[in-house]
Design an enzyme around this catalytic site. Structure first.
Site, PDB file in Angstrom:
ATOM      1  N   ARG A  95       0.825  -1.208   0.000  1.00 40.40           N
ATOM      2  CA  ARG A  95       0.000   0.000   0.000  1.00 40.40           C
ATOM      3  C   ARG A  95       0.861   1.260   0.000  1.00 40.40           C
ATOM      4  O   ARG A  95       0.320   2.356  -0.104  1.00 40.40           O
ATOM      5  CB  ARG A  95      -0.845   0.048   1.282  1.00 40.40           C
ATOM      6  CG  ARG A  95      -2.063  -0.838   1.285  1.00 40.40           C
ATOM      7  CD  ARG A  95      -3.331  -0.058   1.228  1.00 40.40           C
ATOM      8  NE  ARG A  95      -4.374  -0.129   2.214  1.00 40.40           N
ATOM      9  CZ  ARG A  95      -5.162  -1.137   2.512  1.00 40.40           C
ATOM     10  NH1 ARG A  95      -4.968  -2.321   2.029  1.00 40.40           N
ATOM     11  NH2 ARG A  95      -6.173  -0.983   3.346  1.00 40.40           N
ATOM     12  N   ARG A 134     -21.409  -1.316   4.210  1.00 44.44           N
ATOM     13  CA  ARG A 134     -20.838  -2.668   4.222  1.00 44.44           C
ATOM     14  C   ARG A 134     -20.960  -3.347   5.590  1.00 44.44           C
ATOM     15  O   ARG A 134     -20.735  -2.726   6.622  1.00 44.44           O
ATOM     16  CB  ARG A 134     -19.354  -2.574   3.833  1.00 44.44           C
ATOM     17  CG  ARG A 134     -18.701  -3.908   3.693  1.00 44.44           C
ATOM     18  CD  ARG A 134     -17.445  -3.776   2.894  1.00 44.44           C
ATOM     19  NE  ARG A 134     -16.335  -3.285   3.694  1.00 44.44           N
ATOM     20  CZ  ARG A 134     -15.084  -3.286   3.242  1.00 44.44           C
ATOM     21  NH1 ARG A 134     -14.791  -3.710   2.035  1.00 44.44           N
ATOM     22  NH2 ARG A 134     -14.121  -2.840   4.017  1.00 44.44           N
ATOM     23  N   ARG A 178      -9.878   6.962   4.729  1.00 41.68           N
ATOM     24  CA  ARG A 178      -9.217   5.818   4.079  1.00 41.68           C
ATOM     25  C   ARG A 178      -9.035   6.062   2.585  1.00 41.68           C
ATOM     26  O   ARG A 178      -8.015   5.709   2.016  1.00 41.68           O
ATOM     27  CB  ARG A 178     -10.034   4.542   4.292  1.00 41.68           C
ATOM     28  CG  ARG A 178      -9.845   3.966   5.686  1.00 41.68           C
ATOM     29  CD  ARG A 178     -10.941   3.000   6.014  1.00 41.68           C
ATOM     30  NE  ARG A 178     -10.830   1.750   5.287  1.00 41.68           N
ATOM     31  CZ  ARG A 178     -11.849   0.907   5.099  1.00 41.68           C
ATOM     32  NH1 ARG A 178     -13.044   1.203   5.563  1.00 41.68           N
ATOM     33  NH2 ARG A 178     -11.664  -0.219   4.463  1.00 41.68           N
TER      34      ARG A 178
END
Ligand code: AMP
Length: 232
Positions: A95, A134, A178
């Site tokens: 990442r 989610r 995020r």
């Protein structure tokens, strides 16, 4: 369509909410390699309450990245397990550019080529919508969406019966953070694998089956070795 079982490493890159988790299980099965998801491994450590889990928790809850040294050690440890000797599908790792360099060097040492770095591209609006609805199963890590793909057994997991929960970092403020963190830290990783000639871009905005087919095609071509100079 069964693919020939090449053994090497495939990276699945994409912003949080791009659908990596949904697609990764299938892709790993197709490739015949283990699915190694950095986020899942971190959550396992956190649930066990071990040193790494405690250190990671504060970053995860804010939607920030866990420091490279911790994550790199954790992934290398996982890749040392026998089932990953011939390859793996890495989901959510690397990442940062530091993680990418550490991974490249480790793979050159092991003689494992990166077959593809697949970038699952999804528009920002879709990412926010997907993440903020989610629900996740704590037992088998399956994910559902309260509007787009509800569990048939809600509030339980349709696959294993676990009680679904909303991840702390799937709440709206953390979701925005995020996505920003991803754009800042992971865009250079995408550029890096593009320069190495292993990047494949896949449109992740479509239906699950469409994206699945596109991914299958993206990982089909012959392996591309990581050039030795990246280890330097
Ligand atoms: P994910 O399940 O991939 O969305 O990851 C959940 C959280 O775990 C992220 O928001 C980060 O805090 C942490 N995390 C997962 N993978 C990495 C990584 N490769 N590097 C740093 N932090 C990570």
């Amino acid at each position: 369509m069964e693919l020939p079982q090449h053994h090497d490493v495939v990276l699945l890159l994409g912003a949080p909410g791009a659908g990596k988790g949904t697609q990764a299980r299938f892709l790993a099965e197709t490739l015949g390699v283990p699915h190694v998801a950095s986020g899942d491994l971190l959550r396992e450590h956190r649930n066990r309450g071990d040193e790494l889990g405690k250190a990671a928790q504060v970053y995860m809850d804010r939607g920030d990245l866990v420091p490279d040294t911790l994550v790199v050690d954790m992934i290398m440890h996982r890749l040392n397990e026998p089932d990953a000797a011939d390859g793996a599908l890495l989901d959510g790792f690397p990442r940062t550019i530091g993680q990418a360099h550490a991974l490249d060097a480790a793979l050159v040492e092991r003689g494992l080529p990166i077959r593809r770095a697949v970038y699952l591209e999804v528009s920002r609006g879709t990412l926010t919508d997907r993440l903020s609805g989610r629900w996740t199963c704590p037992s088998c890590q399956s994910t559902y969406h309260d509007r787009f793909s509800p569990s048939p057994a809600a509030p339980l997991c349709g696959r294993c019966g676990g009680v679904l929960y909303q991840r702390e970092d799937d709440r709206r403020e953390a979701v925005e953070n995020r996505i920003n963190v991803y754009l800042r830290d992971t865009t250079p990783v995408i550029d890096h694998y593009d320069r190495l000639g292993v990047l494949a871009r896949v449109n992740g905005d479509g239906e699950i089956e469409q994206v699945r087919d596109a991914l299958r095609l993206a990982v089909d071509p012959v392996p591309v070795p990581v050039p030795a100079h990246v280890a330097a």
